[in-house]
Structure formats: structure tokens, C-alpha cells
Design a protein around this motif. Structure first.
Motif, PDB file in Angstrom:
ATOM      1  N   SER A 145       0.813  -1.096   0.002  1.00 10.12           N
ATOM      2  CA  SER A 145      -0.167   0.007  -0.070  1.00 10.12           C
ATOM      3  C   SER A 145       0.893   1.135  -0.043  1.00 10.12           C
ATOM      4  CB  SER A 145      -1.052  -0.037   1.442  1.00 10.12           C
ATOM      5  OG  SER A 145      -1.786  -0.915   1.277  1.00 10.12           O
ATOM      6  N   LYS A 146       0.183   2.340  -0.226  1.00  2.21           N
ATOM      7  CA  LYS A 146       0.836   3.636  -0.054  1.00  2.21           C
ATOM      8  C   LYS A 146      -0.057   4.537   0.283  1.00  2.21           C
ATOM      9  CE  LYS A 146       3.498   4.877  -3.786  1.00  2.21           C
ATOM     10  NZ  LYS A 146       4.040   5.069  -5.008  1.00  2.21           N
ATOM     11  N   ILE A 147       0.347   5.520   1.212  1.00  4.75           N
ATOM     12  CA  ILE A 147      -0.400   6.705   1.656  1.00  4.75           C
ATOM     13  C   ILE A 147       0.185   7.825   1.078  1.00  4.75           C
ATOM     14  CG2 ILE A 147      -1.130   7.934   3.564  1.00  4.75           C
ATOM     15  CD1 ILE A 147      -0.948   5.368   5.519  1.00  4.75           C
ATOM     16  N   ILE A 148      -0.657   8.673   0.333  1.00  2.00           N
ATOM     17  CA  ILE A 148      -0.177   9.584  -0.390  1.00  2.00           C
ATOM     18  C   ILE A 148      -0.846  11.023   0.337  1.00  2.00           C
ATOM     19  CG2 ILE A 148      -0.266  11.015  -2.619  1.00  2.00           C
ATOM     20  CD1 ILE A 148      -0.460   8.298  -4.010  1.00  2.00           C
ATOM     21  N   ILE A 149      -0.094  11.989   0.661  1.00  2.00           N
ATOM     22  CA  ILE A 149      -0.476  13.062   1.359  1.00  2.00           C
ATOM     23  C   ILE A 149      -0.801  14.333  -0.020  1.00  2.00           C
ATOM     24  CG2 ILE A 149      -0.102  14.643   2.887  1.00  2.00           C
ATOM     25  CD1 ILE A 149      -0.346  11.974   3.952  1.00  2.00           C
ATOM     26  N   THR A 150      -1.965  14.866   0.097  1.00  2.00           N
ATOM     27  CA  THR A 150      -2.233  15.617  -0.884  1.00  2.00           C
ATOM     28  C   THR A 150      -2.143  17.166  -0.651  1.00  2.00           C
ATOM     29  OG1 THR A 150      -4.649  15.425  -0.251  1.00  2.00           O
ATOM     30  CG2 THR A 150      -4.014  13.763  -1.814  1.00  2.00           C
ATOM     31  N   THR A 151      -2.011  17.591   0.646  1.00  2.37           N
ATOM     32  CA  THR A 151      -1.948  19.010   0.827  1.00  2.37           C
ATOM     33  C   THR A 151      -0.801  18.957   1.901  1.00  2.37           C
ATOM     34  OG1 THR A 151      -3.225  18.773   2.837  1.00  2.37           O
ATOM     35  CG2 THR A 151      -4.479  19.254   0.792  1.00  2.37           C
TER      36      THR A 151
END
Length: 433
Positions: A186-192
Motif C-alpha cells: 500500500s501507499k499513503i499519499i499526502i495531498t496537501t
């Protein structure tokens, strides 16, 4: 309802700060997800920590108290527990936002139906981040508005998770706990822009200690390998800077308290209290076993609450007795804690003579020479407001009465015991339930 009348008196002596609530949550969860038996020591059984312990029991962990400050945990993934796990469970989060937001994705790593309940303002704390994730993954859920009654069923699937960084880091931490247990990567992508990095550092540190690897790509994305296992171990919880902040602030305002059991190189975001008080003019000395802050002439400063929201109430008190104008910014999230803390700080400290103006995302504070007292104030049933008002009493001209003071049990059950041990003088009484 309980009230406490506190008489003005400076504090003096040495106090051992309670263990970090943030780290205790994380240690209990990691141990409960483990593959054997762990011992977690230096735990304070506050309401929030009890909520997390009971939540992990509901998921199948066996947790027993073995002393007044330690527990033994047989993890959910121990071989002899796997077959006996309940598939319908209720998780009572009480008023603990950490318990709720950490446990939602953790519960979805296991088969079954989970109902989350709680009380106070917890039902008003937004969970939209998870609802969007549920919709994307086809997870069944129902909830009620403004009251915590969330029911989930289905299994979380590995993949990419896009999460805003300017909301609570608790959502990200919850995913960090659960995603390593899933089959795929999995990957957690921080969008801000990411706030509360310190809390994610605590999560990464805890799960690493329990054998879980997560790759942190400059806080912009977190890469998580699946099929990992939490390795049971013995773990001591470090002291809590968010609680130490109350007595360090008392020092800055003229008391003489040595604050013991705070780790100098801690990753806790609330360690920022040391730097902020130093900027305001307090002399912070680190000895062999603790800190002392000497209050010289205090001056105003700019305080950014983004990485350390929990210490803002007591820092607002210090700012009220500092020369000049202090501005607290990026504090909007304080409005959705146990109470609206920005509003509560303004209302209650202004009753004592402070000059605080409320903004949408912060406070503007004009320093004064002294607080008056001689009045009843209200904790708003928020532990950090109650403790802030208790510290305020040490510099008031006249006694103050704090209504609903018992709420300190949420995070620091022995606060008033320690306060009295340090010379605090008060009378307590109850006026019904």
C-alpha cells in the motif's frame, strides 16, 4: 457535578510527569496486534487509555493489569487467539478521538461487524476521510449525525490511499497501523501540506519498535509493505510533554517546579513547549532528571499551533501574562476537541482579567500584569481547560472556583494530587450528578 476552590499559591517541588498518552495509545495497539506476549510499563490508566485497552480487547487481545502502571498483552495474532476472536463487537471510544480514528481501519483488517460508540463531542468530530475511503472500497457502513454510532463491515483492501495533510493526523496513523497487516502493498499519499508531523513521527517510531517497516518519503508519501507482523516485546512509555507543559508554564509564571521524566530528544510535537517558553523569555534548564523553567520577564511571540495543538490552552495563559501582543495561528482544529477550546480559553481566562480576542483559526492576546480571580470559571468538561485554569489560580489575586474539574481524568487522573503535593491549596465538593 464537582467544583474545586483553589487559593492563590505558587507551586514548589518535584513532579514526575505522567506517561505520554500519545505513546501509550500506540504501544497498547502495537502490542495488541502482536504475535505473542508484550509487557507495557509506565502507563497511566486515564479514561482515554482505558478506552483503547478495551477496544483492543474487543478485537481479541488479552490484556491484564500486572501492576499499578503496567499491563501484559497477549496479541491478537497469537496462535491460540486467532480461532476465538469475536466477529461482532462493540468498541466504546468514550471521548477518545485517538481511539476512534486509530481503531476504525484496524477493525477493518479483521473479519466481522464493528459498532463504534462514544459520548461527549466525539460524535461531532469529522470522519469524512474514512467515509470516502469506505465508498471507494465498497465497505458497508452506517452512522448517525452528531452522535457517535458508526457500524462497519467488510475488509480493508491494500492499495493507494490519498489523504489530506491539513486534517487530523489520526487518520494517517490509523492507516499506518492497519495497512501492514493486509496481503498487498500500500501507499499513503499526502495531498496537501502536512500538519502534526510530530504525531506521525511517534507512530513511525512505535511501529518500528514492534517490527513494522514503513518508508517515509519526506512526509509526502508513505510506502507500506503488506504481510508484516507486529513482534511482541517489552516497552516503557516515555513521559508526556503535553502534561509537562502545565508545570513548565507554572514555572514560567513564577512557580518553582522540577519537571521529571521528560525525554530530552523526544519526538513528541508538544516538546515545542520548551522552545516557545524560551522564546517568551523563560530560562529552561535541563538537569539530570528533569526540566526547570525560570520565569524572567516574559514577552509576546507568534505561536503556530499546527504541530502542537494540545499545549495551546496553557500557552494562552502564559501569553496573557507576557508583555505585548501574542498571536496564536493555525489553531482551527482546537474547535473540535472535547470542547471548542479557542472559545473556552477566551471566555474563561477573560473572566479572570485576561485580554483575549478570538479569531476563526486562533487567538490574539494582549498581555496584562496580573489576573484577578475571585470568580467561578468552567472547565467546559475539557481536561486541558481544567488544568489550564488550575495553573492560572497560582497567579490570581483571589481564589477561583473551577466547575466540572473532574474531567482531568481523561488524560491526567492524578493531576490534582500532584498539584496538592506541590503546594496547591484547594477545597473540593460535589453538588449532585
Amino acid at each position: 457535578m464537582g467544583s474545586i476552590k483553589i487559593y492563590p499559591n505558587k507551586l514548589n517541588g518535584k513532579v514526575k510527569i505522567p506517561p505520554s498518552k500519545s505513546m501509550a495509545h500506540r504501544a497498547v495497539i502495537c502490542a495488541a496486534l502482536g504475535d505473542g506476549i508484550s509487557k507495557i510499563s509506565n502507563i497511566d490508566f486515564s479514561d482515554d487509555i482505558i478506552a483503547t485497552i478495551e477496544a483492543m480487547r474487543a478485537l481479541g487481545a488479552i490484556i491484564n493489569n500486572i501492576s499499578e502502571d503496567s499491563i501484559e498483552v497477549k496479541g491478537i495474532n497469537s496462535k491460540d487467539i486467532l480461532s476465538s476472536r469475536e466477529y461482532e463487537r462493540v468498541i466504546d471510544c468514550n471521548e477518545s478521538g485517538s481511539t476512534l480514528r486509530f481503531l476504525v481501519p484496524i477493525a477493518l483488517a479483521f473479519e466481522g461487524v464493528t459498532r463504534f460508540v462514544g459520548k461527549g463531542n466525539l460524535g461531532k468530530r469529522p470522519l469524512d476521510t474514512y467515509y470516502e475511503m469506505f465508498d471507494e472500497q465498497g465497505i458497508n457502513y452506517t452512522y448517525k449525525e452528531d452522535v457517535l454510532d458508526l457500524v462497519t463491515s467488510g475488509l480493508l483492501k491494500s492499495g493507494e490511499f490519498r489523504v489530506k495533510g491539513n486534517i487530523s493526523s489520526q487518520f494517517i496513523t490509523g492507516l499506518m497501523f492497519s495497512l501492514p497487516l493486509l496481503e498487498g502493498n500500500s501507499k499513503i499519499i499526502i495531498t496537501t501540506e502536512l500538519e502534526s508531523k510530530g504525531y506521525l513521527d511517534l507512530t513511525l517510531s512505535a511501529i518500528k519498535d514492534f517490527g513494522i517497516e514503513i518508508v517515509n518519503n519526506d512526509y509526502k508519501e508513505f510506502v507500506i509493505r503488506g504481510n508484516q507482523k507486529y513482534k511482541s516485546q517489552n516497552y516503557r512509555v516515555e513521559g508526556d510533554y503535553s502534561q509537562g507543559a502545565f508545570f513548565l508554564s507554572a514555572d514560567a509564571l513564577g512557580s518553582d517546579v522540577k519537571v521529571v521524566d521528560l525525554k530530552e530528544d523526544s519526538l513528541q510535537g508538544d516538546r515545542e513547549v520548551v522552545d516557545i517558553l524560551s522564546r517568551m523569555g523563560a530560562s529552561i534548564a535541563k538537569g539530570e532528571d528533569g526540566f526547570v523553567a525560570k520565569g524572567n520577564e516574559l514577552n509576546s511571540t507568534l505561536i503556530d499551533a499546527a504541530q502542537c495543538p494540545d499545549i495551546i490552552p496553557v500557552l494562552a495563559l502564559v501569553a496573557s501574562l507576557s508583555k505585548g501582543r501574542t498571536e496564536i495561528i493555525n489553531a482551527e482544529r482546537l474547535r473540535i476537541k472535547e470542547c471548542d477550546r479557542l472559545k473556552a480559553v477566551k471566555l474563561e481566562l477573560n473572566k479572570l482579567g485576561a485580554k483575549i480576542c478570538e479569531k476563526e483559526d486562533g487567538l490574539v492576546i494582549d498581555g496584562i500584569d496580573e489576573l484577578s480571580g475571585g470568580i467561578e470559571v468552567w472547565s467546559h468538561k475539557d481536561h486541558r481547560i481544567a488544568m489550564t485554569l488550575a495553573i492560572a489560580s497560582t497567579i490570581c489575586k483571589d481564589p477561583i472556583i473551577i466547575k466540572d474539574y473532574e474531567c482531568v481524568s481523561k488524560s491526567y487522573p492524578h493531576f490534582f494530587d500532584d498539584f496538592k503535593m506541590l503546594g496547591g491549596c484547594f477545597d473540593e465538593w460535589n453538588v449532585g450528578k
